[in-house]
Write a protein that holds these residues in place. Structure first.
Motif, mmCIF file in Angstrom:
data_model
loop_
_atom_site.group_PDB
_atom_site.id
_atom_site.type_symbol
_atom_site.label_atom_id
_atom_site.label_comp_id
_atom_site.label_asym_id
_atom_site.label_seq_id
_atom_site.Cartn_x
_atom_site.Cartn_y
_atom_site.Cartn_z
ATOM 1 N N VAL A 174 -29.513 44.578 4.073
ATOM 2 C CA VAL A 174 -28.620 43.656 4.784
ATOM 3 C C VAL A 174 -29.318 42.298 4.821
ATOM 4 O O VAL A 174 -30.420 42.173 5.364
ATOM 5 C CB VAL A 174 -28.346 44.141 6.225
ATOM 6 N N CYS A 175 -28.685 41.278 4.226
ATOM 7 C CA CYS A 175 -29.271 39.930 4.197
ATOM 8 C C CYS A 175 -28.478 39.038 5.132
ATOM 9 O O CYS A 175 -27.259 38.902 4.981
ATOM 10 C CB CYS A 175 -29.203 39.363 2.794
ATOM 11 N N TYR A 176 -29.178 38.440 6.091
ATOM 12 C CA TYR A 176 -28.429 37.643 7.081
ATOM 13 C C TYR A 176 -29.085 36.305 7.371
ATOM 14 O O TYR A 176 -28.699 35.631 8.324
ATOM 15 C CB TYR A 176 -28.240 38.456 8.379
ATOM 16 N N GLY A 177 -30.047 35.884 6.547
ATOM 17 C CA GLY A 177 -30.659 34.579 6.791
ATOM 18 C C GLY A 177 -31.517 34.136 5.623
ATOM 19 O O GLY A 177 -31.764 34.891 4.672
ATOM 20 N N ALA A 178 -31.962 32.875 5.692
ATOM 21 C CA ALA A 178 -32.812 32.303 4.643
ATOM 22 C C ALA A 178 -33.832 31.378 5.299
ATOM 23 O O ALA A 178 -33.926 30.202 4.978
ATOM 24 C CB ALA A 178 -31.957 31.560 3.627
ATOM 25 N N ALA A 179 -34.622 31.943 6.224
ATOM 26 C CA ALA A 179 -35.582 31.126 6.976
ATOM 27 C C ALA A 179 -36.594 30.453 6.055
ATOM 28 O O ALA A 179 -37.088 29.369 6.371
ATOM 29 C CB ALA A 179 -36.305 31.991 8.011
ATOM 30 N N SER A 180 -36.882 31.055 4.900
ATOM 31 C CA SER A 180 -37.886 30.478 4.005
ATOM 32 C C SER A 180 -37.432 29.123 3.468
ATOM 33 O O SER A 180 -38.239 28.345 2.986
ATOM 34 C CB SER A 180 -38.180 31.426 2.839
ATOM 35 N N ARG A 181 -36.144 28.845 3.574
ATOM 36 C CA ARG A 181 -35.607 27.563 3.105
ATOM 37 C C ARG A 181 -35.976 26.417 4.049
ATOM 38 O O ARG A 181 -35.997 25.257 3.652
ATOM 39 C CB ARG A 181 -34.070 27.711 3.009
ATOM 40 N N SER A 182 -36.305 26.734 5.301
ATOM 41 C CA SER A 182 -36.321 25.711 6.345
ATOM 42 C C SER A 182 -37.400 24.652 6.207
ATOM 43 O O SER A 182 -37.159 23.505 6.519
ATOM 44 C CB SER A 182 -36.429 26.358 7.718
ATOM 45 N N THR A 183 -38.570 25.023 5.732
ATOM 46 C CA THR A 183 -39.662 24.054 5.790
ATOM 47 C C THR A 183 -39.839 23.231 4.518
ATOM 48 O O THR A 183 -40.665 22.342 4.476
ATOM 49 C CB THR A 183 -40.978 24.781 6.099
ATOM 50 N N LYS A 184 -39.056 23.545 3.490
ATOM 51 C CA LYS A 184 -39.242 22.871 2.205
ATOM 52 C C LYS A 184 -38.653 21.465 2.257
ATOM 53 O O LYS A 184 -37.554 21.266 2.750
ATOM 54 C CB LYS A 184 -38.592 23.667 1.072
ATOM 55 N N LYS A 185 -39.390 20.491 1.673
ATOM 56 C CA LYS A 185 -38.996 19.088 1.808
ATOM 57 C C LYS A 185 -37.938 18.665 0.764
ATOM 58 O O LYS A 185 -36.949 18.045 1.095
ATOM 59 C CB LYS A 185 -40.238 18.194 1.659
ATOM 60 N N ILE A 186 -38.163 19.014 -0.526
ATOM 61 C CA ILE A 186 -37.241 18.511 -1.556
ATOM 62 C C ILE A 186 -36.089 19.496 -1.699
ATOM 63 O O ILE A 186 -36.244 20.606 -2.213
ATOM 64 C CB ILE A 186 -37.984 18.310 -2.898
ATOM 65 N N GLN A 187 -34.908 19.074 -1.212
ATOM 66 C CA GLN A 187 -33.796 20.014 -1.019
ATOM 67 C C GLN A 187 -33.353 20.722 -2.282
ATOM 68 O O GLN A 187 -33.250 21.946 -2.292
ATOM 69 C CB GLN A 187 -32.611 19.253 -0.419
ATOM 70 N N LEU A 188 -33.082 19.976 -3.365
ATOM 71 C CA LEU A 188 -32.517 20.596 -4.560
ATOM 72 C C LEU A 188 -33.495 21.619 -5.135
ATOM 73 O O LEU A 188 -33.121 22.753 -5.451
ATOM 74 C CB LEU A 188 -32.194 19.515 -5.603
ATOM 75 N N PHE A 189 -34.762 21.226 -5.226
ATOM 76 C CA PHE A 189 -35.798 22.110 -5.765
ATOM 77 C C PHE A 189 -35.889 23.378 -4.912
ATOM 78 O O PHE A 189 -35.936 24.495 -5.420
ATOM 79 C CB PHE A 189 -37.137 21.359 -5.790
ATOM 80 N N ALA A 190 -35.864 23.187 -3.588
ATOM 81 C CA ALA A 190 -35.972 24.328 -2.676
ATOM 82 C C ALA A 190 -34.767 25.261 -2.800
ATOM 83 O O ALA A 190 -34.906 26.485 -2.761
ATOM 84 C CB ALA A 190 -36.109 23.830 -1.237
ATOM 85 N N ASP A 191 -33.573 24.661 -2.970
ATOM 86 C CA ASP A 191 -32.353 25.471 -3.112
ATOM 87 C C ASP A 191 -32.421 26.320 -4.379
ATOM 88 O O ASP A 191 -32.089 27.508 -4.363
ATOM 89 C CB ASP A 191 -31.105 24.581 -3.157
ATOM 90 N N ILE A 192 -32.848 25.693 -5.482
ATOM 91 C CA ILE A 192 -32.915 26.420 -6.761
ATOM 92 C C ILE A 192 -33.948 27.538 -6.659
ATOM 93 O O ILE A 192 -33.709 28.677 -7.065
ATOM 94 C CB ILE A 192 -33.262 25.441 -7.923
ATOM 95 N N LYS A 193 -35.112 27.204 -6.042
ATOM 96 C CA LYS A 193 -36.181 28.199 -5.903
ATOM 97 C C LYS A 193 -35.690 29.398 -5.070
ATOM 98 O O LYS A 193 -35.933 30.559 -5.409
ATOM 99 C CB LYS A 193 -37.395 27.537 -5.236
ATOM 100 N N LEU A 194 -34.975 29.076 -3.980
ATOM 101 C CA LEU A 194 -34.455 30.140 -3.110
ATOM 102 C C LEU A 194 -33.481 31.029 -3.885
ATOM 103 O O LEU A 194 -33.588 32.259 -3.871
ATOM 104 C CB LEU A 194 -33.751 29.518 -1.901
ATOM 105 N N LEU A 195 -32.567 30.382 -4.602
ATOM 106 C CA LEU A 195 -31.541 31.115 -5.351
ATOM 107 C C LEU A 195 -32.179 32.020 -6.405
ATOM 108 O O LEU A 195 -31.850 33.211 -6.505
ATOM 109 C CB LEU A 195 -30.610 30.093 -6.017
ATOM 110 N N LEU A 196 -33.105 31.441 -7.187
ATOM 111 C CA LEU A 196 -33.757 32.243 -8.232
ATOM 112 C C LEU A 196 -34.575 33.367 -7.623
ATOM 113 O O LEU A 196 -34.676 34.457 -8.170
ATOM 114 C CB LEU A 196 -34.653 31.348 -9.111
#
Ligand SMILES: NC(=O)c1ccc[n+]([C@@H]2O[C@H](COP(=O)([O-])OP(=O)(O)OC[C@H]3O[C@@H](n4cnc5c(N)ncnc54)[C@H](OP(=O)(O)O)[C@@H]3O)[C@@H](O)[C@H]2O)c1
Length: 341
Positions: A237-259
């Motif tokens: 069950v996936c209900y959050g993405a806390a690891s996304r919160s502290t990353k500064k460069i948004q696009l890079f962080a989004d792609i990294k999270l997705l991959l």
């Protein structure tokens, strides 16, 4: 009335301003609550950082839950009276002295219930209950992995899994939190900063794996947990993405999270009888309000019966809002963080 207004995204010391606003009127089907206290949630931290898609345009008032007394009742509401003490969901607007919300989103609570305990009920315990009781079933002897287990939702999931007689693997980011997890009955507390949870579980379980995993970290954490799922009924069950919160460069962080999540391949999941379940409580509230109400009512009942015991890890007054945000966002908090007027 006073409200804590989010005026700009960024650091907590510059983001908020306490302003005068008109007291809202309860519309049909709503109640207006005079707020004693509001709860903080990790989504508030992400909203403050400008990382939360559902956040309304600024300036806005955050807040997913309040504890207080009914001040006014809109037309068509039955079974509630002015003056009753309630805890309830708010669709933003909770960081204020008064807030309106749908009558189906509130539950009566005893006058002597601790305000922090009551604040933990709607969002953190409500989310955990929806994940653990409505989206999956846990059975005695199941091996259950819970990420960020010392947090608000994490503590609730731990208590629900232990109540079901499960063997719990709980991760957290400090030894202090691990000590807390032991006190909560977690069988395998894992500090994920010093040991790899995937290796730890494999060492203890071999190929038997994990029956249920709850993930609020996102990305790589999900990919690893999916590799641990047992064949023949493993569920994540996936209900959050806390690891996304502290990353500064948004696009890079989004792609990294997705991959990081990896590819979800339906055929192997079908062949291995495994499930990937996503949870967003805002959509549950939009499309299945009865389910949200059921979660709220059942959690209040179990707290009253002593079966669930929310931990209050931080109490702040409203003029300490920045400090409260930093406490939660800086990974220092255990259990619920509550702010009182
Ligand atoms: N889908 C929904 O509808 C829904 C509803 C409620 C909550 N949530 C999600 O559930 C999670 C828990 O919410 P909560 O309010 O109970 O918060 P919380 O767990 O009390 O606090 C967040 C915790 O996440 C951990 N964490 C891991 N990586 C992090 C990072 N990069 N930055 C900051 N913290 C990190 C930290 O614990 P450690 O230091 O131990 O790692 C931190 O204490 C959040 O991800 C939230 O967005 C989702």
């Amino acid at each position: 009335m006073k409200a804590v207004v989010l005026t700009k995204f960024g650091t907590s010391d510059k983001a908020f301003d306490i302003q005068e606003r008109p007291i809202p009127k309860a519309k049909a089907g709503e109640v207006c609550i005079k707020v004693e206290a509001f709860g903080l949630n990790f989504a508030d931290v992400m909203a403050r950082q400008g990382l939360y898609n559902d956040c309304p345009p600024l300036p806005t008032v955050l807040g997913y839950e309040v504890v207080g007394h009914i001040h006014e009742i809109g037309t068509g509401v039955e079974g509630l009276e002015v003056g009753q003490r309630v805890t309830g969901f708010t669709r933003f607007g909770g960081y204020a002295e008064y807030v309106t919300t749908v009558a189906t989103g509130v539950a009566l609570i005893p006058d002597d219930m601790d305000v922090g305990v009551a604040a933990a009920i709607p969002t953190q315990y409500g989310t955990a209950y929806f994940c653990a009781e409505e989206m999956v079933n846990m059975h005695e002897g199941d091996h259950v992995l819970i990420q960020a287990a010392a947090g608000g939702v994490g503590t609730a999931l731990v208590q629900m899994a232990k109540n079901r007689g499960c063997i719990v693997y709980g991760t957290a980011g400090s030894d202090k939190k691990l000590e807390y997890l032991r006190e909560q009955g977690v069988d395998h507390p894992i500090n994920y900063n010093t040991s790899d949870f995937e290796e730890y579980v494999k060492k203890h379980r071999g190929d038997a794996g994990i029956d249920v995993a709850f993930d609020s970290i996102g990305g790589q954490s999900v990919k690893k947990a999916r590799r641990l799922l047992t064949k023949g009924g493993g569920r994540i069950v996936c209900y959050g993405a806390a690891s996304r919160s502290t990353k500064k460069i948004q696009l890079f962080a989004d792609i990294k999270l997705l991959l990081g999540f990896g590819l979800i391949k339906p055929i192997p999941m079908l062949m291995n009888s495994q499930a990937f379940i996503g949870v967003n409580m805002l959509r549950v509230g939009d499309h299945r309000p009865n389910s949200l109400k059921r979660c709220l009512v059942n959690v209040v009942k179990q707290v009253n019966e002593g079966k669930l015991n929310p931990t209050v890890g931080g109490r702040f007054s409203v003029d300490e809002i920045a400090k409260a945000h930093d406490f939660l966002g800086g990974r220092k908090s255990i259990g619920k963080v509550v702010v009182t007027w």
